[in-house]
Every structure is written in C-alpha cells, then in structure tokens.
Design an enzyme around this catalytic site. Structure first.
Site, mmCIF file in Angstrom:
data_model
loop_
_atom_site.group_PDB
_atom_site.id
_atom_site.type_symbol
_atom_site.label_atom_id
_atom_site.label_comp_id
_atom_site.label_asym_id
_atom_site.label_seq_id
_atom_site.Cartn_x
_atom_site.Cartn_y
_atom_site.Cartn_z
ATOM 1 N N HIS A 1 0.825 -1.213 0.000
ATOM 2 C CA HIS A 1 0.000 0.000 0.000
ATOM 3 C C HIS A 1 0.860 1.265 0.000
ATOM 4 O O HIS A 1 0.427 2.321 0.458
ATOM 5 C CB HIS A 1 -0.994 0.005 1.180
ATOM 6 C CG HIS A 1 -2.030 -1.075 1.040
ATOM 7 N ND1 HIS A 1 -3.180 -0.906 0.312
ATOM 8 C CD2 HIS A 1 -2.046 -2.356 1.493
ATOM 9 C CE1 HIS A 1 -3.876 -2.041 0.339
ATOM 10 N NE2 HIS A 1 -3.206 -2.939 1.047
ATOM 11 N N THR A 2 2.051 1.141 -0.490
ATOM 12 C CA THR A 2 2.929 2.315 -0.628
ATOM 13 C C THR A 2 2.925 2.823 -2.065
ATOM 14 O O THR A 2 3.256 3.977 -2.308
ATOM 15 C CB THR A 2 4.377 1.957 -0.225
ATOM 16 O OG1 THR A 2 4.696 0.690 -0.813
ATOM 17 C CG2 THR A 2 4.553 1.880 1.263
ATOM 18 N N ALA B 1 -5.969 -13.955 -5.106
ATOM 19 C CA ALA B 1 -5.035 -14.451 -4.094
ATOM 20 C C ALA B 1 -3.922 -13.451 -3.792
ATOM 21 O O ALA B 1 -2.995 -13.743 -3.054
ATOM 22 C CB ALA B 1 -4.432 -15.781 -4.549
ATOM 23 N N SER C 1 -1.584 -10.926 -8.308
ATOM 24 C CA SER C 1 -1.705 -10.072 -9.505
ATOM 25 C C SER C 1 -2.093 -10.807 -10.774
ATOM 26 O O SER C 1 -1.520 -10.566 -11.846
ATOM 27 C CB SER C 1 -0.401 -9.306 -9.749
ATOM 28 O OG SER C 1 -0.147 -8.467 -8.692
ATOM 29 N N SER D 1 -4.857 -10.303 -12.320
ATOM 30 C CA SER D 1 -5.493 -9.330 -13.226
ATOM 31 C C SER D 1 -4.454 -8.446 -13.899
ATOM 32 O O SER D 1 -4.565 -8.163 -15.096
ATOM 33 C CB SER D 1 -6.550 -8.501 -12.494
ATOM 34 O OG SER D 1 -6.029 -7.964 -11.323
ATOM 35 N N ASP E 1 1.978 -3.723 -9.604
ATOM 36 C CA ASP E 1 1.748 -5.045 -10.187
ATOM 37 C C ASP E 1 2.035 -5.045 -11.681
ATOM 38 O O ASP E 1 2.710 -5.945 -12.202
ATOM 39 C CB ASP E 1 0.293 -5.482 -9.948
ATOM 40 C CG ASP E 1 -0.080 -5.436 -8.482
ATOM 41 O OD1 ASP E 1 0.832 -5.351 -7.650
ATOM 42 O OD2 ASP E 1 -1.277 -5.474 -8.178
HETATM 43 C C1 GLA Z 1 -2.806 -4.462 -5.044
HETATM 44 C C2 GLA Z 1 -2.663 -3.280 -5.988
HETATM 45 C C3 GLA Z 1 -1.253 -2.696 -5.917
HETATM 46 C C4 GLA Z 1 -0.826 -2.412 -4.474
HETATM 47 C C5 GLA Z 1 -1.117 -3.622 -3.577
HETATM 48 C C6 GLA Z 1 -0.893 -3.307 -2.128
HETATM 49 O O1 GLA Z 1 -2.006 -5.513 -5.467
HETATM 50 O O2 GLA Z 1 -2.936 -3.666 -7.314
HETATM 51 O O3 GLA Z 1 -1.181 -1.544 -6.716
HETATM 52 O O4 GLA Z 1 -1.439 -1.256 -4.003
HETATM 53 O O5 GLA Z 1 -2.449 -4.077 -3.735
HETATM 54 O O6 GLA Z 1 0.441 -3.074 -1.884
#
Ligand code: GLA
Length: 411
Positions: free
Chosen positions: A40-41, A128, A131, A133, A177
């Site tokens: 979440h950064t 899960a 990534s 998507s 991602d």
């Molecule tokens: C998901 C989002 C990313 C990131 C993470 C948390 O994977 O797609 O952009 O914010 O959550 O770190």
C-alpha cells in the site's frame, strides 16, 4: 522452456486451431508477482520491492479483419466477442473485462485499434494477491503493442494497463503489479520508486543461502472491487491533505515526502484511523529501503525481521489482515527455520509470503498447514515461488507488420 511449459503451449495452440481454424500469429506471456515488502505504498508514491514469479498469463492471438474481437478463455471454457466500436463491461463474462478494458483504454489513447481472435490461459490463482489481473492486462497491452507496431516502453505499457484497471475495472490500484509484471528479472527483486518510476534490480539469490520463497494461499479469496481497497486509498489521501495543512512545508505531494521523524511530530493532529493508515505508509517506505539494503548486504535475517514488522503494521495500522491470516503468519513465523512471513498483496484475504530455509519447507507443510486447517476449517495451498523474468513475446510473425489497422472513430 521446460517440458511442462512446452506442453502447455502446445495445448494453447491446439485450442486456438480448434476455435479459429488456424494457428496463432502471436503468443505473449506476462507473469504474476509476489510482493516481498512495501504494501500500500505504491499509490502513495513510495517504494515497493516485488518479484515476478513463475505463474503467468498467456494470450495467443491472430489479427482479424473487421472490427470484432473474439476471445476464448481456457480457464472458464467460455467464448466472448465484442466490437471495437462499442466496448462495454460484460456482465456475463467477468473474466473478459480485463481484456475489454485494455482494448478500450488503448483505443482512447491511440485513436486506433485492431481486431483479433485470441485464446487466453492463466495459472495464477485468482483473488489471491498474486496479480492475476495485472498479468492479464499486461499480456493484452503487450499484444496490442506488438500487433499495432507501436513500440511502447515498458513504463508506457504498465501505465496503460493500470489506467484500464482504474477506469474500466474500477480498482484504484497503484502501479506496482503492472510494472513488475513487465520489468521482473529472473533471480532478482525489483526496487521500484513509484514517484518517478525508476527501478533498481536487487539480487535475490535464494539458492546461495539455501532459502525458499514460500507462497501460501490462505484459501480466503478477496474481491478487490468489493473490498476496502479504494477506501484505504481515500484514507491515505485525506490524511495527506490534513498533514499538508498542519506541517505547512513546501513540496509535500505525497506521504512519501514526509520522513518518519516529521510524521511522529505531527501525527497526533490526525484522527486515530487516519493516523494509523499514514503511520503504516511512512514506516513501510523506510522498511522497503532497509530491506533492499539488507538483501544487498546478504543480511537475510534482517530481511526476515522487516517482513515480520511489515505484517504487524498491516495488521494493526493499515488493518487489511484477517484473523485467519494473522494466525497463519504467527504460526509460520514461529516455525523453526523461518526467517520472516507476512501477508502479501492488497490484503483482506489472499496469500502470505514467507522466507525460510529450504530444509524447513517439508515440516512447514506437514505441521503448520494442518494447524491452520484445524483452527479455520480451510485448506491452504503452498507454492514454492521461482523468481522469474517479466513479460515476453514467445511467438510473433517473422516480419510483424502490425496487420491492417481498423481505424476507430475518435472517441
Ligand atoms: C494491489 C494493488 C497494488 C498495491 C497492492 C498493495 O495488489 O494492485 O497496486 O497497491 O495491492 O500493496
């Protein structure tokens, strides 16, 4: 390419032949990712340290005449088609919206598009936190770049894929991602500065230390659109706006621009929930940089400690963990030979990532997972991740000309 991968490609090609009567011209692969630290950064313009993994999304395609895109999903065994002039989200074929979104975003940006037939095949577990998507979006955007001969940079493709997720799918995700799915390196983590989108490759030589990167799927699936993800982003933005007013210093554009010492000084002005969210982001940025330094210095013990601290902050400050995942993480951290363990990805379910001695993997699976199953009634799945390269073009026509562009009226 392993025998297993070759067999998968053969299956994809033969499905393409079955669906469309000829072999595909293009085959593109884009991997999923595991985030080692830095959660979440990214949407706070901070630092992240993910790695691409050997689970991926493959799209095989051929240019088609006219304005119709037809796609067969191997995973869902369903076929969807839509016209370039009218791209709406599909209610019937949810899986197709990632493709529809990228094509629609592409058209809006390039004022042109191309019709094609495709077969898609993914082996990244969905919902899960690995990534799936983003890998889908990156594969489609890379395919369009190839077919249209646009020669976009990895950064441009990543931004386009992210925009499609933000605008079409409706998840206000950051850039991590999509970026790592493109720029991942075999045997290395990617230190990404989400402010200016520069990267540094950080060696992750697991074999040298006889370590394993273990991804454990908690079995609790999350749906990002329905989750609190967008709300967390809003909380960070509100916290930032308040801090800008309170600190009254120039050049604060994101939480990344506030060092932890300065944040501590002013944090009591924020309401409790916002204080916690912002504290997580400010400290997590520091942890990412320390973690990258620890890897460079071969200090894997320190790296593991930082993973554990990151989890505690996701649980207590950012509040995106679940009690089942906290249980899994604490049992894992207590297991002999484990250096660190944490929730990976957005949270609210999904996977944990753990760094452990290779010799501990067997006992981890035999002891910790049954404890988890007994306490929660859920069977967790384990993947031993191989750190892999980013997206690649597996096949394309010898002299790819881009075919005939179907010009689409200005949108
Ligand atoms: C998901 C989002 C990313 C990131 C993470 C948390 O994977 O797609 O952009 O914010 O959550 O770190």
């Amino acid at each position: 390419m392993s025998m297993h991968e070759q067999a998968r490609l053969r299956r994809i090609k033969s499905e393409f032949q079955k669906q469309f009567g000829h072999l595909p011209q293009y085959i593109v692969r884009a991997p999923g990712r595991v985030n080692l630290i830095g959660e979440h950064t990214d949407y706070n313009r901070g630092f992240v340290l993910p790695a691409a993994i050997d689970r991926d999304f493959i799209i095989a395609a051929s240019v088609a005449s006219g304005e119709k895109i037809t796609v067969w999903s191997n995973n869902y065994e369903e076929k969807d088609s839509f016209t370039l002039t009218n791209i709406q989200a599909s209610r019937e074929y949810h899986w197709s919206n990632y493709l529809r979104g990228v094509v629609s975003t592409w058209q809006a940006q390039h004022k042109s598009a191309i019709a094609f037939n495709a077969v898609t095949d993914g082996n990244i577990p969905q919902g899960a936190g690995l990534s799936s998507s983003a890998a889908y979006e990156v594969a489609v955007a890379t395919l369009l770049d190839q077919m249209c001969n646009t020669a976009l940079s990895a950064k441009e493709i990543a931004l386009l894929a992210q925009k499609s997720e933000n605008d079409f799918v409706g998840v206000q995700c950051g850039i991590m991602d999509q970026f790592v799915s493109l720029s991942g390196k075999h045997g290395a983590a990617v230190l990404l500065d989400c402010k200016n989108l520069t990267t540094e490759t950080i060696p992750l030589d697991l074999e040298r230390y006889d370590l394993a990167l273990v991804i454990t799927n908690s079995g609790i699936s999350r749906n990002l659109t329905a989750s609190d993800y967008n709300q967390r982003k809003e909380e960070c933005n509100t916290g930032l706006e308040l801090l800008i007013k309170i600190i009254k210093r120039e050049n604060i554009k994101s939480l990344r621009d506030i060092p932890s010492a300065e944040f501590i000084k002013y944090q009591h002005f924020l309401p409790l929930a916002l204080r916690r969210r912002c504290l997580h982001v400010v400290e997590e940025n520091d942890r990412v940089l320390k973690a990258a330094q620890a890897l460079v210095a071969n200090d894997v013990t320190k790296f593991g400690e930082l993973m554990n601290e990151s989890h505690a902050s996701l649980r207590d400050n950012f509040e995106v963990s679940l009690k089942e995942i906290d249980l899994l993480v604490s049992r894992t951290q207590a297991h002999p030979g484990v250096l660190g363990s944490r929730l990976t990805g957005a949270g609210f379910g999904g996977c944990t990532v753990s760094l452990m001695n290779s010799s501990s993997v067997g006992s981890y699976i035999n002891r910790v997972l049954p404890q988890y199953a007994e306490a929660t009634g859920i069977t967790a799945q384990v993947y031993i991740a191989k750190v892999s390269d980013g997206a690649s073009i597996i096949e394309r026509p010898m002299a790819a000309t881009g075919g005939e562009l179907a010009q689409v009226p200005a949108l």
